[in-house]
Design an enzyme around this catalytic site. Structure first.
Site, PDB file in Angstrom:
ATOM      1  N   GLU A 104      -6.938  82.849 -57.090  1.00 29.86           N
ATOM      2  CA  GLU A 104      -7.032  82.508 -55.668  1.00 29.86           C
ATOM      3  C   GLU A 104      -6.213  83.475 -54.812  1.00 29.86           C
ATOM      4  O   GLU A 104      -6.624  83.834 -53.702  1.00 29.86           O
ATOM      5  CB  GLU A 104      -6.559  81.068 -55.449  1.00 29.86           C
ATOM      6  CG  GLU A 104      -7.522  80.016 -55.947  1.00 29.86           C
ATOM      7  CD  GLU A 104      -7.531  79.877 -57.454  1.00 29.86           C
ATOM      8  OE1 GLU A 104      -8.551  79.403 -58.005  1.00 29.86           O
ATOM      9  OE2 GLU A 104      -6.502  80.235 -58.096  1.00 29.86           O
ATOM     10  N   HIS A 174      -8.330  67.493 -57.795  1.00 27.38           N
ATOM     11  CA  HIS A 174      -9.630  67.772 -57.180  1.00 27.38           C
ATOM     12  C   HIS A 174      -9.900  66.828 -56.015  1.00 27.38           C
ATOM     13  O   HIS A 174     -11.060  66.524 -55.712  1.00 27.38           O
ATOM     14  CB  HIS A 174     -10.754  67.657 -58.212  1.00 27.38           C
ATOM     15  CG  HIS A 174     -10.637  68.610 -59.360  1.00 27.38           C
ATOM     16  ND1 HIS A 174      -9.834  68.349 -60.443  1.00 27.38           N
ATOM     17  CD2 HIS A 174     -11.200  69.816 -59.579  1.00 27.38           C
ATOM     18  CE1 HIS A 174      -9.906  69.353 -61.300  1.00 27.38           C
ATOM     19  NE2 HIS A 174     -10.726  70.263 -60.797  1.00 27.38           N
TER      20      HIS A 174
END
Length: 372
Positions: A104, A174
């Site tokens: 990321e 998540h």
């Protein structure tokens, strides 16, 4: 991701780009408005879309109209985990739609470098929970790129998309909603749409913005939310809240997927207690439309703010502090926050954690009946 690969990609895109981003100063266009009918549509033709197809349609439109626009991230060439980039590689080719390594920080860093060369970078962070490894690049580079150069260069061509929020089975890693972390960073724009129509218009505005944008997408709505969406090119202005339902008794404020919950709560308040709620979608979290919320609260005298993220230092706290400061003499009841709890996001207990319509209905009743 090798330095040589990054350099080749940036130089290749720089050669084919058709525009150079102007070096405007951050916040030059932060004037807000109460007029919420400012969609700039090139067509009245609409079709049924859910959230992920509206996102896909927006990226297709952006790439059709800007040869420098590229889409990249983990698995995006295959369509992405949520299929938002499905078919884009086939249409635009592997030089414009490609997978990245599982980094990321690398995705954010590449986006900054590409945008600094004048390109339009549309990066995907696979889940908003994964954005934290990229915070160094986002906070210390992307957000400060224009400021630290004295407006000589910028990273305004960056849009980072990230699915966020509860989904029913996501658990700790998540399900998070990191908008408050991001909103603490001057130099960024943070956006969260409530549904397909808003998502397409706001995403196109974000991609074409001259400031770096973090675009958070409520993943629970990818398939659940379906609307008639214009098929053509249109934008919804950033930095403007939208009054979804005018009312006189209480102002109810939220953003993203929470608007689905708040619409239900407002309907229950009307049906069961005759309470007339004014429902507002903030849309842009940073910078937020203070004036629209202020004017509403000055009319109703009451405010309920709701979001999924934990209550402590959630963005609702900023809203409450600002409105209390500006509307103190208009308030008829303490402002209420209906938010997630100060715990890690629970898997088994998600239904108890999320601020549902009944919790919001209770808060709406409390402020309306306060002192009565």
């Amino acid at each position: 991701m090798s330095l040589a690969w990054t350099r080749r990609a940036v130089l290749s895109a720089a050669k084919r780009r058709t525009k150079t981003l102007p070096h405007t100063t951050f916040s030059a266009s932060f004037t807000t408005s109460r007029h919420h009918d400012a969609m700039m549509m090139s067509t009245t033709v609409t079709t049924n879309m859910n959230l992920f197809t509206a996102i896909n349609n927006a990226m297709t439109t952006a790439m059709d109209t800007d040869d420098s626009a590229i889409v990249f991230g983990e698995d995006v060439a295959f369509g992405g985990v949520f299929r938002c980039s499905n078919g884009l590689k086939d249409k635009f080719g592997p030089s414009r739609v490609f997978n990245t390594p599982l980094s990321e920080n690398g995705i954010a860093g590449f986006a900054i470098g590409y945008a600094s060369m004048g390109g339009t970078a549309i990066g995907e962070i696979q889940f908003a929970d994964y954005i934290f490894p990229a915070m160094d690049q986002i906070v210390n580079e992307m957000a400060k790129f224009r400021y630290r150069s004295g407006n000589q260069w910028n990273a305004g061509g960056v849009t980072l998309r990230a699915p966020c929020g509860a989904v029913g089975h996501g658990g700790h890693y998540h399900s998070q909603s990191p908008e408050a972390y991001l909103a603490h960073t001057p130099g960024l724009v943070v956006v969260m749409p409530r549904g397909p129509k808003a998502a397409k218009g706001l995403l196109l505005s974000s991609i074409r913005s001259k400031d770096p944008v973090i675009f958070l997408e409520p993943k629970a709505l990818y398939r659940a939310a379906v609307e008639e969406v214009p098929t053509g090119d249109y934008e919804i202005p950033l930095f403007q809240a939208e009054i979804l339902k005018p009312g006189n008794d209480v102002t109810v404020l939220g953003w993203g997927g929470q608007l689905q919950v708040l619409q239900s709560a407002c309907q229950l308040a009307h049906d069961q207690y005759g309470i007339d709620c004014e429902l507002i979608d903030l849309q842009t979290i940073l910078p937020w439309d203070v004036e629209t919320v202020q004017q509403s609260v000055e009319k109703t005298g009451k405010l309920v703010v709701s979001h999924e993220a934990p209550i402590t230092c959630g963005f609702g706290a900023e809203v409450v502090a600002t409105i209390q400061e500006r509307c103190f003499l208009s308030l008829e009841a303490p402002i209420q926050r209906v938010c997630g709890y100060d715990t890690p996001f629970p898997l088994v207990f998600e239904k108890y954690y999320v601020p549902d319509e009944l919790k919001n209905l209770e808060a709406i009743r409390h402020v309306v009946e306060y002192g009565g």
